[in-house]
Design a protein around this motif. Structure first.
Motif, PDB file in Angstrom:
ATOM      1  N   VAL A 313      39.701  49.670  36.472  1.00  0.00           N
ATOM      2  CA  VAL A 313      41.040  49.776  35.892  1.00  0.00           C
ATOM      3  C   VAL A 313      41.980  48.763  36.550  1.00  0.00           C
ATOM      4  O   VAL A 313      42.789  48.102  35.877  1.00  0.00           O
ATOM      5  N   SER A 314      41.881  48.641  37.855  1.00  0.00           N
ATOM      6  CA  SER A 314      42.722  47.707  38.598  1.00  0.00           C
ATOM      7  C   SER A 314      42.484  46.270  38.157  1.00  0.00           C
ATOM      8  O   SER A 314      43.417  45.473  38.013  1.00  0.00           O
ATOM      9  N   VAL A 315      41.218  45.917  37.927  1.00  0.00           N
ATOM     10  CA  VAL A 315      40.886  44.560  37.474  1.00  0.00           C
ATOM     11  C   VAL A 315      41.510  44.294  36.105  1.00  0.00           C
ATOM     12  O   VAL A 315      42.097  43.223  35.855  1.00  0.00           O
ATOM     13  N   ARG A 316      41.412  45.265  35.171  1.00  0.00           N
ATOM     14  CA  ARG A 316      41.980  45.078  33.836  1.00  0.00           C
ATOM     15  C   ARG A 316      43.496  44.922  33.893  1.00  0.00           C
ATOM     16  O   ARG A 316      44.076  44.115  33.166  1.00  0.00           O
ATOM     17  N   GLU A 317      44.149  45.717  34.732  1.00  0.00           N
ATOM     18  CA  GLU A 317      45.608  45.660  34.829  1.00  0.00           C
ATOM     19  C   GLU A 317      46.093  44.347  35.432  1.00  0.00           C
ATOM     20  O   GLU A 317      47.197  43.890  35.148  1.00  0.00           O
ATOM     21  N   ARG A 318      45.284  43.764  36.320  1.00  0.00           N
ATOM     22  CA  ARG A 318      45.726  42.563  37.034  1.00  0.00           C
ATOM     23  C   ARG A 318      45.027  41.299  36.530  1.00  0.00           C
ATOM     24  O   ARG A 318      44.956  40.290  37.238  1.00  0.00           O
ATOM     25  N   THR A 319      44.542  41.360  35.296  1.00  0.00           N
ATOM     26  CA  THR A 319      43.853  40.192  34.737  1.00  0.00           C
ATOM     27  C   THR A 319      44.756  38.972  34.711  1.00  0.00           C
ATOM     28  O   THR A 319      44.349  37.854  35.066  1.00  0.00           O
ATOM     29  N   ASN A 320      46.004  39.174  34.269  1.00  0.00           N
ATOM     30  CA  ASN A 320      46.946  38.052  34.214  1.00  0.00           C
ATOM     31  C   ASN A 320      47.189  37.465  35.590  1.00  0.00           C
ATOM     32  O   ASN A 320      47.214  36.233  35.786  1.00  0.00           O
ATOM     33  N   GLN A 321      47.362  38.321  36.600  1.00  0.00           N
ATOM     34  CA  GLN A 321      47.580  37.873  37.989  1.00  0.00           C
ATOM     35  C   GLN A 321      46.377  37.088  38.501  1.00  0.00           C
ATOM     36  O   GLN A 321      46.529  36.066  39.174  1.00  0.00           O
ATOM     37  N   ILE A 322      45.167  37.564  38.152  1.00  0.00           N
ATOM     38  CA  ILE A 322      43.945  36.870  38.580  1.00  0.00           C
ATOM     39  C   ILE A 322      43.900  35.471  37.965  1.00  0.00           C
ATOM     40  O   ILE A 322      43.554  34.478  38.625  1.00  0.00           O
ATOM     41  N   PHE A 334      37.413  34.052  46.789  1.00  0.00           N
ATOM     42  CA  PHE A 334      38.662  34.663  47.240  1.00  0.00           C
ATOM     43  C   PHE A 334      38.993  35.884  46.380  1.00  0.00           C
ATOM     44  O   PHE A 334      39.392  36.939  46.895  1.00  0.00           O
ATOM     45  N   ILE A 335      38.837  35.744  45.065  1.00  0.00           N
ATOM     46  CA  ILE A 335      39.086  36.862  44.147  1.00  0.00           C
ATOM     47  C   ILE A 335      38.097  37.986  44.421  1.00  0.00           C
ATOM     48  O   ILE A 335      38.459  39.176  44.468  1.00  0.00           O
ATOM     49  N   LEU A 400      30.733  45.466  41.675  1.00  0.00           N
ATOM     50  CA  LEU A 400      30.730  45.092  40.261  1.00  0.00           C
ATOM     51  C   LEU A 400      32.139  44.801  39.728  1.00  0.00           C
ATOM     52  O   LEU A 400      32.332  43.789  39.026  1.00  0.00           O
ATOM     53  N   PRO A 401      33.156  45.644  40.023  1.00  0.00           N
ATOM     54  CA  PRO A 401      34.517  45.282  39.595  1.00  0.00           C
ATOM     55  C   PRO A 401      34.980  43.954  40.192  1.00  0.00           C
ATOM     56  O   PRO A 401      35.603  43.135  39.489  1.00  0.00           O
ATOM     57  N   ALA A 402      34.692  43.734  41.484  1.00  0.00           N
ATOM     58  CA  ALA A 402      35.109  42.487  42.132  1.00  0.00           C
ATOM     59  C   ALA A 402      34.371  41.297  41.521  1.00  0.00           C
ATOM     60  O   ALA A 402      34.963  40.217  41.325  1.00  0.00           O
ATOM     61  N   LEU A 408      36.153  35.839  35.750  1.00  0.00           N
ATOM     62  CA  LEU A 408      37.087  35.668  34.637  1.00  0.00           C
ATOM     63  C   LEU A 408      37.435  34.193  34.450  1.00  0.00           C
ATOM     64  O   LEU A 408      37.564  33.429  35.417  1.00  0.00           O
ATOM     65  N   ASP A 409      37.590  33.816  33.210  1.00  0.00           N
ATOM     66  CA  ASP A 409      38.060  32.460  32.903  1.00  0.00           C
ATOM     67  C   ASP A 409      39.569  32.418  33.091  1.00  0.00           C
ATOM     68  O   ASP A 409      40.277  33.272  32.529  1.00  0.00           O
TER      69      ASP A 409
END
Length: 418
Positions: A313-322, A334-335, A400-402, A408-409
């Protein structure tokens, strides 16, 4: 240095994410905390129980052989109780004959117990274990006296009417008064107190000297027969440097001669030693430890799934930040380390809370339950195990989430967040 800087930055991002999403962090911690609480509590109880039982067993003496009617372990296989039932009990006179014949033994003693009621004035203590013991009993059993003294050799040989009281018996008969030199009655006869044993508590192998008294066996011999007394035991302690196997062989030969057994006849006595119990304890606690690991493992598994779910859930919410971070030059490792550290830190916090709860329970138990038969202690080993499991579940749950975040592109990640 570069690795440490990346680690520091990743940790800073991870802690920031945990602070921003406090409710989510709290809900994630519950599962891990309960899991670590369960597994550390199980390990702590099992370790404490094992330590206390082994201490009680070791008090029996690692270099002592017990000549008894019944075998402790049954010699493996089927326990042939009907065969052992027909055996005679070892008696005091056999001990005396053994003492004359054995060369590998440093000390040898004989004891048996009978339950009796003790009286002093208006006070009485029921079902007291009256231990009728030969003189060297104190050489083999380790106990300390809080007051008075042990029997002298002359007193033992003459069978003087004297006794040494366990702590609880002395308290029940005399309260806070000094019992030394006072008389009490048992079986209508007077005995004089010459000593009081230090309070020991009940042993986990069944021995409770606090509720027992010691009397010279020669005194008891004036009142009843010393032959075929139920539970009669001959105890032999090996000399320094003598192998237990050598002493057992000598005792076996001497006992067969004393009982006049034919060469082809089976032994009608058992030679018990501490190794029989110790070997049984090893397999017993291995099984308990495995059961505890399975129980705690299921609890940890539930907490791990919760952490993995929250991290996705955290990864999906912070996709833009990533995407922004990667477009500004942040490397994939680093990510990856950022989210992995977030998962590990989350599990470490939950694990630490679980360990703290177990430690708090350890401090509170004596006040809630009063005096217990054994002490529960959270050892450094239990703490290290709990924290190690927390780190491991954090790495497994967050990997797996990390990994998905690090793959991500950048352009697609920025667009998805708009």
């Amino acid at each position: 240095m570069v690795f440490l800087r990346i680690l520091q930055e990743s940790l800073r991002f991870a802690l920031h994410a945990l602070r921003v999403n406090r409710l989510r962090t709290f809900l994630s911690l519950i599962g891990v905390t309960i899991g670590i609480l369960t597994i550390v509590a199980v390990f702590t109880i099992v370790d404490s129980l094992e330590r206390n039982i082994r201490e009680s067993v070791e008090s029996l003496g690692s270099n002592v052989v017990y000549v008894q009617k019944w075998p402790w372990g049954g010699g493996g296989g089927e326990y042939k109780w009907w065969k052992y039932f027909q055996r005679p009990e070892p008696d005091f006179y056999e001990m005396e004959k053994l003492e004359e014949r054995l060369s590998t033994v440093e000390y040898i003693a004989y004891a048996f117990g009978v339950n009796q009621t003790l009286k002093y004035g208006l006070n009485s203590v029921e079902r007291v274990n009256v231990m009728c013991a030969s003189h060297n009993y104190n050489r083999i059993w380790n106990f300390e006296l809080s007051e008075g003294r042990y029997f002298s050799d002359l007193e033992s040989r003459k069978g003087n009417p004297i006794a040494i009281l366990g702590h609880d018996v002395a308290e029940g008969l005399y309260g806070n008064a000094d019992p030394i030199g006072k008389d009490f009655s048992v079986l209508g006869r007077k005995l004089r107190v010459i000593g009081v044993l230090e309070k020991q508590g009940q042993s986990l192998v069944g021995q409770n000297m606090d509720g027992a008294i010691l009397v010279p066996i020669k005194y008891v011999g004036n009142l009843m027969s010393l032959k075929n007394q139920n539970g009669g035991t001959i105890m032999a302690q090996a000399k320094v440097g003598v192998e237990m196997s050598a002493m057992k062989d000598e005792i076996t030969g001497a006992m067969r001669a004393i009982r006049r057994l034919k060469p082809k006849a089976d032994d009608n006595f058992s030679l018990n030693e501490i190794s029989v119990i110790s070997n049984g304890l090893d397999s017993f606690f291995d099984a308990i430890g495995l059961s505890g690991l399975v129980i705690g493992g299921f609890s940890i598994l539930v907490g791990g799934f919760g952490i993995a779910n929250i991290m996705f859930v955290s990864v999906r919410e912070r996709t833009n930040q990533i995407g922004i971070q990667m477009s500004m030059g942040a490397k994939r490792h680093f990510i990856l380390s950022q989210f992995l550290l977030e998962s590990v830190v989350l599990c470490l916090i939950g694990g630490s809370l679980g360990i703290a709860m177990v430690y708090g329970a350890q401090l509170a138990l004596p006040f809630i339950m009063g005096e217990m038969d054994f002490d529960i202690h959270v050892s450094l080993k239990n703490v290290v195990q709990g924290l190690s499991i927390s780190i491991a579940i954090g790495l497994v749950s967050g990997f797996l989430p990390a990994l998905s975040a690090s793959r991500l592109d950048p352009v697609e990640a920025i667009r998805s967040g708009q």
